[in-house]
Enzyme design. Structure first.
Site, PDB file in Angstrom:
ATOM      1  N   LYS A   1      -7.011 -24.234   0.419  1.00  0.00           N
ATOM      2  CA  LYS A   1      -7.589 -25.551   0.726  1.00  0.00           C
ATOM      3  C   LYS A   1      -7.732 -25.750   2.228  1.00  0.00           C
ATOM      4  O   LYS A   1      -8.592 -26.481   2.678  1.00  0.00           O
ATOM      5  CB  LYS A   1      -6.816 -26.682   0.062  1.00  0.00           C
ATOM      6  CG  LYS A   1      -5.413 -26.781   0.523  1.00  0.00           C
ATOM      7  CD  LYS A   1      -4.666 -27.823  -0.244  1.00  0.00           C
ATOM      8  CE  LYS A   1      -3.192 -27.727   0.104  1.00  0.00           C
ATOM      9  NZ  LYS A   1      -2.621 -26.365  -0.029  1.00  0.00           N
TER      10      LYS A   1
ATOM     11  N   LYS B   1      -9.378 -15.501   2.177  1.00  0.00           N
ATOM     12  CA  LYS B   1      -8.417 -15.946   1.172  1.00  0.00           C
ATOM     13  C   LYS B   1      -8.752 -17.366   0.719  1.00  0.00           C
ATOM     14  O   LYS B   1      -9.005 -18.235   1.551  1.00  0.00           O
ATOM     15  CB  LYS B   1      -7.007 -15.926   1.785  1.00  0.00           C
ATOM     16  CG  LYS B   1      -5.950 -16.453   0.849  1.00  0.00           C
ATOM     17  CD  LYS B   1      -4.593 -16.620   1.503  1.00  0.00           C
ATOM     18  CE  LYS B   1      -3.679 -17.256   0.481  1.00  0.00           C
ATOM     19  NZ  LYS B   1      -2.593 -18.014   0.849  1.00  0.00           N
TER      20      LYS B   1
ATOM     21  N   LYS C   1       3.670 -22.960  11.826  1.00  0.00           N
ATOM     22  CA  LYS C   1       3.121 -24.319  12.012  1.00  0.00           C
ATOM     23  C   LYS C   1       3.126 -24.686  13.494  1.00  0.00           C
ATOM     24  O   LYS C   1       2.172 -25.283  13.984  1.00  0.00           O
ATOM     25  CB  LYS C   1       3.929 -25.338  11.191  1.00  0.00           C
ATOM     26  CG  LYS C   1       3.875 -25.069   9.693  1.00  0.00           C
ATOM     27  CD  LYS C   1       3.125 -26.139   8.955  1.00  0.00           C
ATOM     28  CE  LYS C   1       2.765 -25.751   7.527  1.00  0.00           C
ATOM     29  NZ  LYS C   1       3.895 -25.414   6.667  1.00  0.00           N
TER      30      LYS C   1
HETATM   31  P1  ADP Z   1      -3.384 -23.321  -0.270  1.00  0.00           P
HETATM   32  O1  ADP Z   1      -3.522 -22.007   0.451  1.00  0.00           O
HETATM   33  O2  ADP Z   1      -4.640 -23.726  -0.951  1.00  0.00           O
HETATM   34  O3  ADP Z   1      -2.817 -24.386   0.633  1.00  0.00           O
HETATM   35  P2  ADP Z   1      -0.727 -23.222  -1.272  1.00  0.00           P
HETATM   36  O4  ADP Z   1      -0.276 -22.647   0.017  1.00  0.00           O
HETATM   37  O5  ADP Z   1      -0.318 -24.625  -1.621  1.00  0.00           O
HETATM   38  O6  ADP Z   1      -2.321 -23.099  -1.401  1.00  0.00           O
HETATM   39  O7  ADP Z   1      -0.283 -22.220  -2.430  1.00  0.00           O
HETATM   40  C1  ADP Z   1       0.433 -22.538  -3.568  1.00  0.00           C
HETATM   41  C2  ADP Z   1       0.690 -21.241  -4.304  1.00  0.00           C
HETATM   42  O8  ADP Z   1      -0.554 -20.609  -4.694  1.00  0.00           O
HETATM   43  C3  ADP Z   1       1.444 -20.212  -3.466  1.00  0.00           C
HETATM   44  O9  ADP Z   1       2.414 -19.595  -4.293  1.00  0.00           O
HETATM   45  C4  ADP Z   1       0.394 -19.209  -3.047  1.00  0.00           C
HETATM   46  O10 ADP Z   1       0.939 -17.927  -2.918  1.00  0.00           O
HETATM   47  C5  ADP Z   1      -0.618 -19.273  -4.195  1.00  0.00           C
HETATM   48  N1  ADP Z   1      -1.975 -19.026  -3.668  1.00  0.00           N
HETATM   49  C6  ADP Z   1      -2.715 -19.890  -2.937  1.00  0.00           C
HETATM   50  N2  ADP Z   1      -3.906 -19.359  -2.603  1.00  0.00           N
HETATM   51  C7  ADP Z   1      -3.935 -18.119  -3.126  1.00  0.00           C
HETATM   52  C8  ADP Z   1      -4.918 -17.052  -3.120  1.00  0.00           C
HETATM   53  N3  ADP Z   1      -6.093 -17.185  -2.515  1.00  0.00           N
HETATM   54  N4  ADP Z   1      -4.601 -15.911  -3.759  1.00  0.00           N
HETATM   55  C9  ADP Z   1      -3.399 -15.774  -4.382  1.00  0.00           C
HETATM   56  N5  ADP Z   1      -2.445 -16.726  -4.416  1.00  0.00           N
HETATM   57  C10 ADP Z   1      -2.699 -17.893  -3.809  1.00  0.00           C
END
Ligand code: ADP
Ligand code: TRP
Length: 322
Positions: free
Chosen positions: A193, A190, A111
């Site tokens: 959001k 990937k 971060k």
């Molecule tokens: P984002 O990347 O949308 O912010 P988060 O970081 O809040 O999502 O992820 C929440 C959970 O979902 C985590 O355990 C993360 O490993 C899983 N996750 C998020 N995006 C993916 C993806 N594209 N493929 C696999 N797992 C994912």
């Protein structure tokens, strides 16, 4: 019986990357132990969300999780902030944690590298996470690879506490899902959001869902040209929803040519609609009965809190507060 605990932040509208990367694992584990699952809303405060946004996301995550198959009969499902004892434990554990230890946390370093000005909450995020895990005497914590270091920190903190004050906490084991593939988003990166490339699990209308699927980026090969399935997000996503026979059929069509991306996207859209159909139906029922969702979270919080209070009684005695 093993206590299995996991937490997910209410950080946005749940998307299919979240479903296959995190939520599905929690749902599948429900039959394997004594399950605790919480919505990590205290953790979300580190990003200073607008109160109305946070409230909406908490509810959305709760509804989507229940729709996707969290069974409150099997899982203690609750909101982190309904058990404020974790904050007390965080304060107590803070005094066993050196600054250098927290400065080494990857999530914090990442971060900073991205230019965020960290607040104290973000800095001590791993201590709150350790409290989440330790307060329920969890044996097993299923998390993604990105959380591995936080789990190691939790173990270190627990060991230090036990050495300083006597055996108090169960030392938790991690369960890292190495096998979960990275789900690609609309642009092939990937799905996340932060990249604005997500496909939600649930849409307001079928039309809105279809539009999203049709906007997946592909290369510009013409209809008649043979295509490479492995480098195509449409094909990668199709694998999540279709049967092995359907996947083979689509692979064959890609390689043979005379199969357009529009057709592949339509097949993907239909497979997605079928896959989530029972969940969509369940979700409609839940939305029609908001009191039910609140009552699930309340009952979960009561059970979780009873465990937390028990642990805190010991902790307070051990450190000299009682
Ligand atoms: P984002 O990347 O949308 O912010 P988060 O970081 O809040 O999502 O992820 C929440 C959970 O979902 C985590 O355990 C993360 O490993 C899983 N996750 C998020 N995006 C993916 C993806 N594209 N493929 C696999 N797992 C994912
Ligand atoms: N830090 C986790 C994440 O961002 C969420 C989380 C908070 C968690 N507390 C936890 C996960 C305790 C497992 C156990 O994904």
């Amino acid at each position: 019986m093993k206590r299995i605990l996991s937490g997910i932040q209410p950080s946005g509208i749940p998307h299919i990357g979240n479903y296959f990367g995190a939520m599905k694992q929690c749902i599948d584990l429900q039959n394997e132990g004594e399950d605790y699952l919480f919505i990590a809303d205290y953790h979300s405060l580190t990003t200073n969300p607008k109160p109305e946004d946070l409230r909406a996301r908490i509810l959305r995550l709760a509804v989507d999780f229940l729709a996707c198959g969290i069974d409150p009969e099997k899982t203690v499902f609750f909101r982190q902030s309904d058990v404020p004892e974790v904050c007390e434990l965080t304060w107590i554990l803070n005094n066993l944690v050196g600054l250098g230890f927290l400065e080494r946390a990857h999530s914090y370093k990442d971060k900073i590298a991205k230019g965020f000005t960290p607040n104290n909450g973000l800095f001590s995020y791993p201590v709150l996470m350790a409290s989440d895990i330790l307060i329920y005497q969890s044996n097993l914590v299923p998390v993604g690879k990105d959380q591995k270091q936080h789990l190691e920190m939790t173990r270190d903190i627990a060991i230090k506490f036990n050495q300083t004050y006597g055996e108090t906490f169960v030392i938790p084991e991690e369960k890292i899902s190495e096998t979960v593939a990275v789900i690609p988003g609309l642009d092939g990166q990937k799905m996340s959001k932060s990249y604005n490339n997500t496909i939600e699990i649930f849409f307001e209308t079928e039309k809105a869902a279809r539009k999203k699927f049709m906007s997946i980026k592909t290369d510009s090969k013409g209809m008649e040209e043979p295509k490479d399935p492995e480098s195509c997000s449409v094909f990668q996503l199709y694998k999540l929803f279709a049967t092995p026979a359907q996947v083979e059929e689509m692979r064959r069509r890609y390689l043979a040519g005379n199969y357009g991306y529009g057709q592949a996207k339509q097949a993907l859209f239909e497979a997605y609609m079928d896959f989530f159909a029972p969940m969509r139906k369940r979700r409609e029922e839940l939305l029609a009965d908001p009191g039910y969702v609140q009552s699930v979270l309340k009952a979960g919080a009561e059970k979780a809190r009873a465990e937390a209070v028990k642990t805190m009684k010991t902790v307070r005695e051990r450190v000299g507060l009682a």
